[in-house]
Design a protein around this motif. Sequence first.
Motif, short mmCIF file in Angstrom:
data_model
loop_
_atom_site.label_atom_id
_atom_site.label_comp_id
_atom_site.label_asym_id
_atom_site.label_seq_id
_atom_site.Cartn_x
_atom_site.Cartn_y
_atom_site.Cartn_z
N LYS A 70 13.00 -1.31 4.01
CA LYS A 70 12.59 -0.70 2.76
C LYS A 70 12.53 0.83 2.83
O LYS A 70 12.77 1.50 1.84
N TYR A 71 12.18 1.36 3.98
CA TYR A 71 11.97 2.80 4.08
C TYR A 71 12.91 3.42 5.11
O TYR A 71 13.40 2.74 6.01
N ARG A 72 13.05 4.71 4.98
CA ARG A 72 13.72 5.44 6.05
C ARG A 72 12.65 5.77 7.09
O ARG A 72 11.59 6.31 6.75
N VAL A 73 12.92 5.45 8.35
CA VAL A 73 11.89 5.62 9.37
C VAL A 73 12.16 6.84 10.24
O VAL A 73 13.28 7.04 10.72
N VAL A 74 11.14 7.66 10.42
CA VAL A 74 11.19 8.76 11.39
C VAL A 74 10.18 8.40 12.48
O VAL A 74 9.01 8.17 12.20
N TYR A 75 10.66 8.28 13.72
CA TYR A 75 9.79 7.88 14.82
C TYR A 75 9.18 9.10 15.48
O TYR A 75 9.87 10.07 15.73
N GLN B 82 11.95 6.05 0.34
CA GLN B 82 10.88 6.89 0.85
C GLN B 82 10.96 6.93 2.37
O GLN B 82 11.50 6.03 3.01
N THR B 83 10.41 7.99 2.91
CA THR B 83 10.38 8.13 4.38
C THR B 83 9.00 7.78 4.89
O THR B 83 7.99 8.12 4.26
N ILE B 84 8.95 7.07 6.02
CA ILE B 84 7.65 6.88 6.68
C ILE B 84 7.76 7.35 8.13
O ILE B 84 8.81 7.26 8.74
N TYR C 132 10.08 16.30 6.63
CA TYR C 132 10.55 14.95 6.27
C TYR C 132 9.86 14.37 5.04
O TYR C 132 10.24 13.32 4.56
N ARG C 133 8.83 15.02 4.56
CA ARG C 133 8.12 14.56 3.36
C ARG C 133 7.81 13.07 3.37
O ARG C 133 8.25 12.33 2.49
N PRO C 134 7.10 12.61 4.36
CA PRO C 134 6.84 11.16 4.42
C PRO C 134 5.83 10.71 3.37
O PRO C 134 5.00 11.51 2.91
N THR C 135 5.92 9.43 3.00
CA THR C 135 4.92 8.84 2.12
C THR C 135 3.72 8.39 2.95
O THR C 135 2.59 8.39 2.48
N ALA C 136 4.02 7.97 4.17
CA ALA C 136 2.94 7.46 5.02
C ALA C 136 3.23 7.72 6.49
O ALA C 136 4.38 7.88 6.89
N PHE D 256 0.81 -1.21 0.00
CA PHE D 256 0.00 0.00 0.00
C PHE D 256 0.85 1.27 0.00
O PHE D 256 0.55 2.24 -0.71
N ILE D 257 1.93 1.27 0.78
CA ILE D 257 2.79 2.46 0.84
C ILE D 257 3.48 2.66 -0.50
O ILE D 257 3.65 3.77 -0.97
#
Lengths: 152, 166
Positions: free
Chosen positions: B35-40, B10-12, B90-94, A150-151
């Motif tokens: 898979k993604y760069r994570v921002v907590y 992508q960032t999530i 951070y322009r996250p995707t999700a 989905f992402i």
Amino acid sequence: MIFVTVGTYKFDSLIIEVDRLCKNILQDIEVICQIGCGDYTPKNGSKWFRYLPNLGVFIDNADLIIGHGGTGTIISTLTRRKPFIGVVNHELAENHQLDMLKILQDMGYLIFCHNPSELSKKIVSAINAEPRHEFQSSSCKKLTDDLIGFIG
Amino acid sequence: MSNRNRSNRQTILVSADGGGFWAEMKLVLPPLREKYRVVYFLPEGSSVHDICLHPNEVVVHLPKFQDVDHLSILSLFGAFIRSIIICFRYRPTAVIAIGSSLILPFSFICRITSIKLIFIESLTRIHNLSRVGRFLYRFHLADRLYAQWPTLLSKYPSIRYKGRCL
């Protein structure tokens, strides 16, 4: 070793019962209790502390974990594949935790204990338990695949 | 400046809030971190426990707007402003949360941008959604709302069930 954990709050009735059992059926067994902000402190020989940042070591070293129905405790115990008795903390009265303990018992993940007074019976059945339904680290793959799909 | 956004990863944004919720999140995280760069994101005053952050991962804080029963409107507003700044930066995707109401401030910015809001209901919710879950469901604020038990499907038909974290 048996590790007893009550989480961030308190669960005096559980600690009182464990302490009572330390005089009889648990006499020769090492017991360590994390008692949170509880008012009752164990008196019959078990070691105890209030809080520590990481309980993983205790869970790793325990042969049996007795705890409240908190998700954090349940997950750290089951992912380490340790036998767990989940005792409902009626002082917190969160019904959804009770539902979860029941359903996880039905699925064979843990032993559910409705009241600290049933604890000795549950400890005996935990010791004689059949092999449990074991946690698989792949179990959430369907969920994570769906998330990634989905992402994008 | 935006060249700094090099690696086409992508960032999530991921909620690291709450003991039990975070325990659930840690089970779901590994493939996402690959898979993604994570921002907590966390409430102010708390920190990420039990994981080693990758060099490109960051932690951001939001004002804590909810205690057990008390909701502070002022802090909620602060959290809402902060969520916009975080998304801009951070322009996250999700944005993803399990159980935590800390996702609420993001629901607005996600509605008006293409950022996806994903809420996974906590493992403890077998027969009823939590308050946050109900709110997001009722007002269609989440792009994806997952339940971890199929029992919730009869009551909330548009919810998604793809197994559970355990």
